[in-house]
Scaffold this active site. Structure first.
Site, short mmCIF file in Angstrom:
data_model
loop_
_atom_site.label_atom_id
_atom_site.label_comp_id
_atom_site.label_asym_id
_atom_site.label_seq_id
_atom_site.Cartn_x
_atom_site.Cartn_y
_atom_site.Cartn_z
N MET A 198 -1.61 -8.67 -28.54
CA MET A 198 -2.52 -7.94 -27.67
C MET A 198 -3.78 -7.62 -28.70
SD MET A 198 -1.08 -8.52 -24.97
CE MET A 198 -1.91 -7.27 -23.78
N HIS A 258 -1.33 -16.57 -21.25
CA HIS A 258 -1.76 -15.54 -20.66
C HIS A 258 -1.18 -15.40 -19.11
CE1 HIS A 258 -4.71 -12.74 -19.34
NE2 HIS A 258 -4.97 -13.15 -18.24
N ASP A 293 -9.27 -15.49 -23.52
CA ASP A 293 -8.86 -16.18 -22.48
C ASP A 293 -9.47 -17.14 -21.77
OD1 ASP A 293 -6.38 -14.01 -22.84
OD2 ASP A 293 -7.32 -12.67 -21.36
N GLU A 309 6.72 -18.21 -17.29
CA GLU A 309 6.04 -18.21 -18.71
C GLU A 309 7.15 -18.80 -19.78
OE1 GLU A 309 4.05 -14.93 -20.46
OE2 GLU A 309 3.94 -13.89 -18.29
C1 GAR Z 1 3.62 -12.02 -21.62
O1 GAR Z 1 3.37 -11.87 -20.01
C2 GAR Z 1 2.22 -12.60 -21.85
O2 GAR Z 1 1.84 -13.60 -21.18
C3 GAR Z 1 1.34 -11.54 -22.09
O3 GAR Z 1 2.17 -10.61 -22.45
C4 GAR Z 1 3.67 -10.56 -22.04
C5 GAR Z 1 4.24 -10.37 -23.53
O4 GAR Z 1 5.92 -10.57 -23.25
N1 GAR Z 1 0.08 -11.72 -22.62
C6 GAR Z 1 -1.05 -11.28 -22.53
O5 GAR Z 1 -1.41 -10.20 -21.61
C7 GAR Z 1 -2.04 -11.65 -23.44
N2 GAR Z 1 -3.25 -11.17 -22.92
P1 GAR Z 1 6.79 -10.86 -24.22
O6 GAR Z 1 6.62 -10.17 -25.53
O7 GAR Z 1 8.24 -10.62 -23.61
O8 GAR Z 1 6.73 -12.41 -24.39
#
Ligand code: GAR
Length: 209
Positions: A90, A109, A145, A174
């Site tokens: 992030m 994303h 993004d 995802e």
């Molecule tokens: C995921 O949903 C990913 O797509 C999102 O953060 C989460 C991380 O979860 N990414 C973003 O929002 C990037 N802008 P995780 O740590 O369990 O993989």
């Protein structure tokens, strides 16, 4: 096998999906390191438990964004990755960083880009009255993004969904999409060319007309 380093800020469930996929003998990439920008990122302990070298580089420990990224570069030079995977990292990377790994850095994303870049994607999709949501894996370019799309997966938005219930549904796809997208890149079946993601896989390319 291509060497991939995964960048995280949180729980690292996508990172763990990549780790799980890479356990298959025929998977074309191995996860050789995990880098976090938070010392307490939950994914760090999960990676360490898998025996994967994992490192935290906390921004406030460095005088500048440049110094922070220099420390990360030094770690990357030792890991010598072919591919970087951002998985819930992030923090915006500098242009210098992005150019250094251009065409070799991908991100996931949790929206169907170009819809809903940035934060609060799930609530924005619900508020917009969307009936589907999803996730996107794309090459990282300097626009946030905005990079060329490698793959997407969609899920329904159900009546009564909250941002949390939708996020959980998107997260399940995802975990399927990211290993598929990394496989394509590691097998050189997709590349970034002229600002687009170009499929070099004849089987996946649309028929000529
Ligand atoms: C995921 O949903 C990913 O797509 C999102 O953060 C989460 C991380 O979860 N990414 C973003 O929002 C990037 N802008 P995780 O740590 O369990 O993989």
């Amino acid at each position: 096998r291509k060497r991939a380093v995964v960048f995280i800020s949180g729980g690292g469930s996508n990172m763990m999906a990549l780790v799980a996929a890479a356990k298959a003998a025929d998977y074309p990439a191995e996860i050789v390191g995990v880098i976090a920008d938070k010392a307490d990122a939950g994914g760090l302990a999960k990676a360490a438990a898998e025996g994967i070298p994992s490192f935290a580089f906390v921004r406030k420990d460095y005088a500048s964004k440049e110094a922070h990224e220099e420390a990360i570069f030094a770690a990357l030079d030792r890991l010598s990755p072919d591919i970087l995977c951002l998985a819930g990292y992030m923090r915006l990377l500098s242009g210098v960083f992005i150019q250094r790994y251009e065409g070799r850095m991908i991100n996931i994303h949790p929206s169907l880009l170009p819809l809903f870049p940035g934060l609060h994607t799930h609530q924005r999709a619900i508020d917009a009255g969307m009936r589907i949501a999803g996730c996107t894996v794309h090459f990282v370019t300097e626009g946030m993004d905005e990079g060329p799309v490698i793959g997407q997966a969609a899920v329904p938005i159900l009546s009564g969904d909250s941002a949390e219930s939708l996020a959980a549904r998107v997260l399940t796809v995802e975990h399927q999409l990211y290993p598929q997208a990394l496989r394509l890149l590691a097998e050189s079946k997709v590349k970034m060319e002229g600002g687009k993601a170009v499929s070099t896989d004849a089987a996946a390319a649309p028929a000529e007309r």
